[in-house]
Structures are given as structure tokens and as C-alpha cells.
Design a protein around this motif. Structure first.
Motif, PDB file in Angstrom:
ATOM      1  N   VAL A 114       5.187  -1.744  -6.392  1.00  0.00           N
ATOM      2  CA  VAL A 114       3.516  -2.011  -6.968  1.00  0.00           C
ATOM      3  C   VAL A 114       3.592  -0.941  -7.303  1.00  0.00           C
ATOM      4  O   VAL A 114       3.267   0.168  -7.120  1.00  0.00           O
ATOM      5  N   HIS A 128       0.166   1.488  -8.639  1.00  0.00           N
ATOM      6  CA  HIS A 128      -1.231   2.052  -7.598  1.00  0.00           C
ATOM      7  C   HIS A 128      -1.592   2.886  -9.084  1.00  0.00           C
ATOM      8  O   HIS A 128      -3.095   3.214  -8.968  1.00  0.00           O
ATOM      9  N   HIS A 168       0.356  -5.715 -12.057  1.00  0.00           N
ATOM     10  CA  HIS A 168       0.629  -4.141 -10.537  1.00  0.00           C
ATOM     11  C   HIS A 168       1.825  -4.309 -10.173  1.00  0.00           C
ATOM     12  O   HIS A 168       2.472  -2.982  -9.475  1.00  0.00           O
ATOM     13  N   LEU A 169       2.867  -5.094 -10.957  1.00  0.00           N
ATOM     14  CA  LEU A 169       3.806  -5.452 -10.529  1.00  0.00           C
ATOM     15  C   LEU A 169       5.562  -5.022 -11.546  1.00  0.00           C
ATOM     16  O   LEU A 169       4.824  -4.957 -13.187  1.00  0.00           O
ATOM     17  N   ASP A 208       5.510   1.233  -3.008  1.00  0.00           N
ATOM     18  CA  ASP A 208       4.821   1.528  -3.184  1.00  0.00           C
ATOM     19  C   ASP A 208       5.208   2.506  -4.099  1.00  0.00           C
ATOM     20  O   ASP A 208       5.533   3.887  -4.000  1.00  0.00           O
TER      21      ASP A 208
END
Length: 314
Positions: free
Chosen positions: A15, A17, A92-93, A174
């Protein structure tokens, strides 16, 4: 539990950010970034085609500039398509394979850029400090050999870096960035990363050594240039763009390295994003402009082509 969850690379989806924009702004950013990416591709391809098609530009220096433009397209393409996709689909992946591919291409771009700039510094050193021996020391065949070794070395170094990265089991997904970077993935590891950190340090020392060698060659070039007006003109036309490119790329990369390791996550997101992408955005954009504007042979050919087109249209 976390180790067993993330030790299979097929299951991992990272993910990203780095993006935090509203629905309206997303489309504005998408259009702006798309125009910028297309402009970068157009400028670099224009310079490549001019050098390839014009026989009078088939000299070692122009071959190295051509390679710099090819590498610029690779660097830009490692970042722009993914960020455009993220803006367009509000995604967002990134998959594990996608992340590793992006890291490898960015690695390749950075190492090839520094190596190519080092080769160009050697070429300019021979041209200005040993002008009588230039055509025997720097033949077209030698230039092609140096380009081949540049890509081979870059590919080898980047492959080792990605193999060392791929062996790490991960405890998180993340990534606090707009794109995948080696350091961002290393920070997610569940095990000791001393080997990765050591390899990263070796790469940094390698880049630093290349910059030092380039600067040493330029001290000699400047000394030689002061001796005559012809050499000074040659320095201003061919060496100044190279120095601008080197400073631009080194500072941009240094920003990202220092900020990703020591920067605060609480600072402004926009500032973090700018510092993280500068080395992927500025050099591919500025290199063709810098060389196109400064090298009179390229500038004259572009003017001639433009005048020919205008004449055909009228």
C-alpha cells in the motif's frame, strides 16, 4: 504470525501512502503529470533521433548523450506510468512483483546515469586535455564498448541488489512513498538487514567515488581550458551541460537518500513527495533541454529541421 503472513511474495500487495488528494485535484494532477511525461518522452526521443539520423553527430560524445536520453526515458518510465494509474483509478496498491520491478528499473536508471556521466567525463578529459590523441584514444568502437560495459555493470549491480532484497521476509505492507524504493521495503523486513544496509553503503561509496573522479577530471579540464580561447569555447559548449547534469542528478538523489533515511514522517507530505521524486523528474526533463540548447551542432540541426517544416507548410 506476521512473518508467516508475509513470507510468501505471491500474497503481498503493498500500500503506497504518498498520495493524499481530493477527487477534483486528482484529475488536474493526472492531466499535468501526463503532459509532463509526454513532454519528457518527446524531448528525449527528439534528441535521440537527431543523433541517430545525422551522420555528422556520430561521434563518441553524442553517443553518450544519446545513451543519457535513453536512460532518462527508462528513469521517467519507472515512475510516471504507475503514478498516472494511481491518480486515474484512485489506486494506492502495487503487487510484490510490480514493486520489485519498479525498484530494479530505478536502481538501473541511477547506476547507469552515474556510470554514463563518468564515461562522458573521461571523453571530455581526453578531448580537451589530450586533443591530439583524442581520435586514437576515443574511437567509435571504444565508445560502443564503454556503453555496453555501462549497461552490463549496471544490470549486474542492480540484479544483486534486488536478489538481496527479494530474500527478506516482510512484516508489513505500508510504504510511505509515491513509489516502491529499496529502503522502504528493507524497513518492512522481519529479519536482520545488515547485508542489505552494507550493500546500500557500497553503492553509495561507488556513486561518491564516481562523482569524485568526475570532479578530478574537471579540475584538469578547467586548467587546460584556461590556456586558449578555443579550449574555453569547447569547455563552455560541451562540458558545462555535463556539469549541470551531474550537479542536478547528484543533488536530487542526495535529497531522496538523506530524506528517506533521516526525514521525519510528520513533515509536510508535499515536501516529502517533492524530495522523493526529484531525481526521477528533473534529470530526464532537463538533460535534453540542457544539451539541445548548449551544443551548437544539435541546436543548428533543430533550427534547420524547424525551418524546413515551416517552409513545407507555407
Amino acid at each position: 504470525l506476521m512473518t508467516s503472513l508475509f513470507n510468501s511474495s505471491q500474497e503481498i500487495v503493498f500500500v503506497l501512502h504518498g498520495l493524499n488528494v481530493t477527487q477534483t485535484n486528482r484529475h488536474i494532477y493526472f492531466v499535468f503529470i501526463l503532459i509532463l511525461y509526454l513532454f519528457i518522452i518527446f524531448m528525449n526521443l527528439t534528441l535521440i533521433f537527431i543523433i541517430v539520423l545525422e551522420k555528422m553527430l556520430h561521434d563518441p560524445m553524442y553517443l553518450f548523450i544519446c545513451n543519457l536520453c535513453i536512460n532518462g526515458i527508462i528513469g521517467a518510465s519507472s515512475f510516471y506510468p504507475k503514478i498516472l494509474y494511481d491518480f486515474l483509478f484512485d489506486s494506492h496498491l502495487i503487487t510484490y512483483i510490480g514493486c520489485m520491478t519498479q525498484i530494479f528499473v530505478i536502481f538501473l536508471y541511477v547506476y547507469c546515469e552515474f556510470t554514463n556521466l563518468s564515461v562522458m567525463a573521461y571523453d571530455r578529459y581526453v578531448a580537451i586535455c589530450k586533443p591530439l590523441h583524442y581520435h586514437s584514444m576515443m574511437t567509435i568502437r571504444k565508445a560502443w564498448t564503454l556503453l555496453f560495459l555501462t549497461w552490463l555493470l549496471s544490470w549486474f549491480v542492480c540484479s544483486i541488489g534486488c536478489v538481496l532484497l527479494a530474500r527478506l521476509p516482510l512484516c508489513g505492507v505500508d510504504i510511505d512513498k509515491l513509489y516502491c524504493s529499496s529502503w522502504a521495503v528493507v524497513k518492512l523486513s522481519c529479519v536482520d538487514t545488515t547485508l542489505n544496509n552494507l550493500y546500500g553503503l557500497i553503492l553509495m561509496i561507488s556513486h561518491f567515488s564516481q562523482v569524485i573522479l568526475i570532479l578530478i577530471s574537471y579540475v584538469n579540464i578547467i586548467k587546460a581550458s584556461l590556456r586558449s580561447r578555443v579550449q574555453r569555447r569547447k569547455f563552455m559548449q560541451t562540458c558545462l551541460p555535463h556539469l549541470i547534469t551531474l550537479v542536478n542528478f547528484t543533488i536530487s538523489l542526495l535529497f531522496d537518500v538523506i530524506y528517506s533515511r533521516f526525514g521525519s514522517n510528520t513533515s509536510l507530505l508535499a515536501l516529502r513527495n517533492i524530495m522523493a521524486v526529484e531525481f526521477l523528474v528533473l534529470p530526464p526533463l532537463l538533460n535534453p533541454i540542457t544539451y539541445g540548447m548548449n551544443l551548437s551542432q544539435i541546436r543548428n540541426i533543430v533550427k534547420e529541421m524547424f525551418n524546413r517544416k515551416v517552409a513545407d507548410l507555407s
